[in-house]
Structure formats: C-alpha cells, structure tokens
Scaffold this motif. Sequence first.
Motif, PDB file in Angstrom:
ATOM      1  N   MET A   1      43.930  43.534  54.893  1.00  0.00           N
ATOM      2  CA  MET A   1      45.110  43.808  54.326  1.00  0.00           C
ATOM      3  C   MET A   1      46.063  43.342  55.441  1.00  0.00           C
ATOM      4  O   MET A   1      45.805  43.804  56.567  1.00  0.00           O
ATOM      5  N   THR A   2      47.176  42.359  55.165  1.00  0.00           N
ATOM      6  CA  THR A   2      48.097  42.157  56.100  1.00  0.00           C
ATOM      7  C   THR A   2      48.910  43.173  56.343  1.00  0.00           C
ATOM      8  O   THR A   2      49.674  43.970  55.619  1.00  0.00           O
ATOM      9  N   ARG A   3      49.148  43.439  57.892  1.00  0.00           N
ATOM     10  CA  ARG A   3      49.963  44.619  58.075  1.00  0.00           C
ATOM     11  C   ARG A   3      51.637  43.833  58.019  1.00  0.00           C
ATOM     12  O   ARG A   3      51.933  42.994  58.320  1.00  0.00           O
ATOM     13  N   PRO A   4      52.426  44.902  57.666  1.00  0.00           N
ATOM     14  CA  PRO A   4      53.844  44.511  57.405  1.00  0.00           C
ATOM     15  C   PRO A   4      54.610  44.282  58.530  1.00  0.00           C
ATOM     16  O   PRO A   4      54.467  44.904  59.747  1.00  0.00           O
ATOM     17  N   ARG A   5      55.601  43.319  58.623  1.00  0.00           N
ATOM     18  CA  ARG A   5      56.513  43.022  59.570  1.00  0.00           C
ATOM     19  C   ARG A   5      57.538  44.109  59.345  1.00  0.00           C
ATOM     20  O   ARG A   5      58.159  44.078  58.290  1.00  0.00           O
ATOM     21  N   ILE A   6      57.853  44.756  60.629  1.00  0.00           N
ATOM     22  CA  ILE A   6      59.003  45.796  60.622  1.00  0.00           C
ATOM     23  C   ILE A   6      60.153  45.558  61.259  1.00  0.00           C
ATOM     24  O   ILE A   6      59.823  44.966  62.502  1.00  0.00           O
ATOM     25  N   LEU A   7      61.068  45.542  60.837  1.00  0.00           N
ATOM     26  CA  LEU A   7      62.539  45.436  61.731  1.00  0.00           C
ATOM     27  C   LEU A   7      63.204  46.891  61.716  1.00  0.00           C
ATOM     28  O   LEU A   7      63.319  47.486  60.937  1.00  0.00           O
ATOM     29  N   CYS A   8      63.331  47.150  62.983  1.00  0.00           N
ATOM     30  CA  CYS A   8      63.968  48.525  63.344  1.00  0.00           C
ATOM     31  C   CYS A   8      65.316  48.393  63.986  1.00  0.00           C
ATOM     32  O   CYS A   8      65.528  47.630  65.144  1.00  0.00           O
ATOM     33  N   ILE A   9      66.509  48.503  63.324  1.00  0.00           N
ATOM     34  CA  ILE A   9      67.984  48.178  63.872  1.00  0.00           C
ATOM     35  C   ILE A   9      68.351  49.393  64.274  1.00  0.00           C
ATOM     36  O   ILE A   9      68.361  50.522  63.554  1.00  0.00           O
ATOM     37  N   SER A  10      68.944  49.552  65.395  1.00  0.00           N
ATOM     38  CA  SER A  10      69.577  50.676  65.926  1.00  0.00           C
ATOM     39  C   SER A  10      70.794  50.323  66.756  1.00  0.00           C
ATOM     40  O   SER A  10      70.264  49.510  67.885  1.00  0.00           O
ATOM     41  N   PHE A  11      72.031  50.640  66.668  1.00  0.00           N
ATOM     42  CA  PHE A  11      73.015  50.266  67.592  1.00  0.00           C
ATOM     43  C   PHE A  11      73.134  51.253  68.581  1.00  0.00           C
ATOM     44  O   PHE A  11      74.313  51.788  68.733  1.00  0.00           O
TER      45      PHE A  11
END
Length: 381
Positions: A1-11
């Motif tokens: 199973m392909t691992r998900p690409r995750i984006l973490c946004i924090s200002f």
Amino acid sequence: MTRPRILCISFSDISADARVLRQLAVLAEFGPVTTLSYGPKPDHAADHVEIDSSLASLPQTVPGVLNLALRRFRAVELAAPAVKAAREALGARTFDIVVANEARALPLAFRVAGSPRIWCDLHEWAPAERTHVLSWRLLVAPFMDWVCAEYLSRADVATTVNESIAQLYLADYGVPTRIVRNSIAYRDDLVPSAMAPGLIRLVHSGGAVPGRNIEAIVDAVELLGDGYTLDLFLVPSRQADGYWRQLVERIARSPRTTLHPAVTPAELPGALNAYDLGVYLLPPQTPNHRFMLPNKFFDFVQARLGIVFGTAVETDRLIKEHGLGVVTAGYSASDLADAIRVLSRDDVAGFKAATDRAAQELSSTSDIQVERELLSGLVGA
C-alpha cells in the motif's frame, strides 16, 4: 500500500511550536510529511517549504485591512502575504492529507491540489484569539468567524485542546471536535528535585508576548522577598521587539529574577526540574484565557513542579483534582505573592510529589492515540 503524502501547514516556527512538533512525530508514522511554515525544517519532516518570517499570516496590507473593514472576506481569505507566498511555493504539488494548524490555515488547505483529506487542528477558540486587542476584535475576529463558518464543517476531522473549547465549536458551528490536549510525553527519567535549604524557587516558561502578565510574576517575587527566587525561560515574540526590550530591562532591575535563554520543547522539562513551583498568571481577557490548558501546564507536570496558576476553568479542575498546587484569587502581583506566601515547605514538597503521581495520567499517551485513530481513518478513507 502506498503511504499517503502529507502536508502540515502551520503559520508558526514549528521548531519552537511544541504542539505541532508532537503532531509531526505522529504524522511521520503514516507517511512522508512536507511542512509549510516559518523557520527551518523541523524534526520528522521529509521536506520543508519555508515562509519568510517577515510575511504576515493575516491580511494586514492596506487593501487587506480595507476589505476586512468592509467584510469582503472572500477577497482576503488568500490575500495575506504569507498565504500568497505559501500558495505560490506549493504550486501544483499534490497531497493526500493536509493538516491545517489553526483556522487561519483552512482557506489555503482547501486550495491544495490532489483533493486531500483535511484535518484541522484548532489550537484554541479561533474567533477570539486576540480579542483583547481592539484592531483584532474589530477587523480580524469577524473574519475568523467567517472562516470557521465557511470551512470547518467541510473538514474531514477537527481537533482542539480541551472540552470547554470543543463545546464552543459545537455550539457555534455545529462541528464536533476530538480532544488533543497540549500534553507532552511522560518523563520517567524525572522525579521531584530536592528543595534547597531556606529557598523556594519559582519558575515560568513560555512566550514573551504582551498580555501574558510576566511583569506581575517578576513583581511578585520582589514582594515575597528573601527566601524566594524566580527563573524565566522565555521565547521572544516574533513581532514584539519593543516589548521584549522593556521586559528584559524590568527583569534586570529584579535582583531575585534570572532570565535564561530559551530551550527546545524537548529539553524544557529537564531544565525546569531543578525548581519548586511553576507559576502562570494570565488575566482572562478572552475566552481562550478563561478556558486555557496551555503547554506550560503539562511542562510543569512532567518537570514534577508544584503549580500556581491564575484561575481558569480547565486548569482549576486539574489542579484541584490531582492536588497539584494552588489557584490565585486574582491576577495581580500581590495575588500571586499572597497565594505563595502562605505555603510551607512541606506544602510545596507535597505538590511536587502530587505531580509525580499524576505525571503519567497527564502525559500525551492518550492524546497520541486520538491522533493515530483519526489519521488511520483518513488513510483508510
């Protein structure tokens, strides 16, 4: 199973943001994480998009302020300088999961390519973040209310810091939120430190931000007099240089107060462990202040300190439930001094022993489990 690409946004500068750092460690268990924030690439990030720290995360340009005043929120939701720069830097990069830290990141999160699942981590009650500041209350608060009404119900999952604030989101926006406290990992290597002969050592840590009432803590140790010291581990505010200079000058005039360089969130409990009472005295100028359950509370617990806090709903409950310390009658320097002056050395030692007993229950173990459960659901979806 392909691992998900995750984006973490924090200002924020994530390397100094304890909550987001803990969040990143869990995200990295599920897939490669790209962080989008001020400051350098943090631990656990596979890739990083850095935003220029001089760019504001709210629409503070002249056109932006005018649109806020005229309630043209659609025109400003992506107009803040930091948001524009972030959107340009991301370009057409696609992600499977996006974590929006705080409501202000939601408009950007919903523009990320790839039809990602969205987790919004609401660190506090967004519509009242800084309502003690008049310009924020008049211009930004209505915008944050609009962002929550527009986007929160469309997020796949939302979290916040405690039950009091969760109830506000449910009542105003009809959005249920899971609870992820600002707790930190259990420190089984720390025990209450021995008390120094003839001395009770106070300590405070956190951001040197106007309105945090740090001046009252400095004044309180002077009112207490001989037999008490205060040590401060402060992080200078990114946008309050003038306040920082004034605070440093005030500290320099207090012979019982010592200012230390800031330490990393991971190092903080160990640095605090040498002291006796962790103190915090935040006047309830906003709902977030009244319902606070801040990082420093959990830092003090893992450091095995007795706790002396100004009264607030969530911290009052935990202090009383576990016998961790005392709550002040008010928020002035004399209120803090009065609360501490009546404590015997045996009282203080008892509070330190109580935090030691409660440290495991008040650690991040259960909060990390909540994050893992919701991420498993997002991955499965």
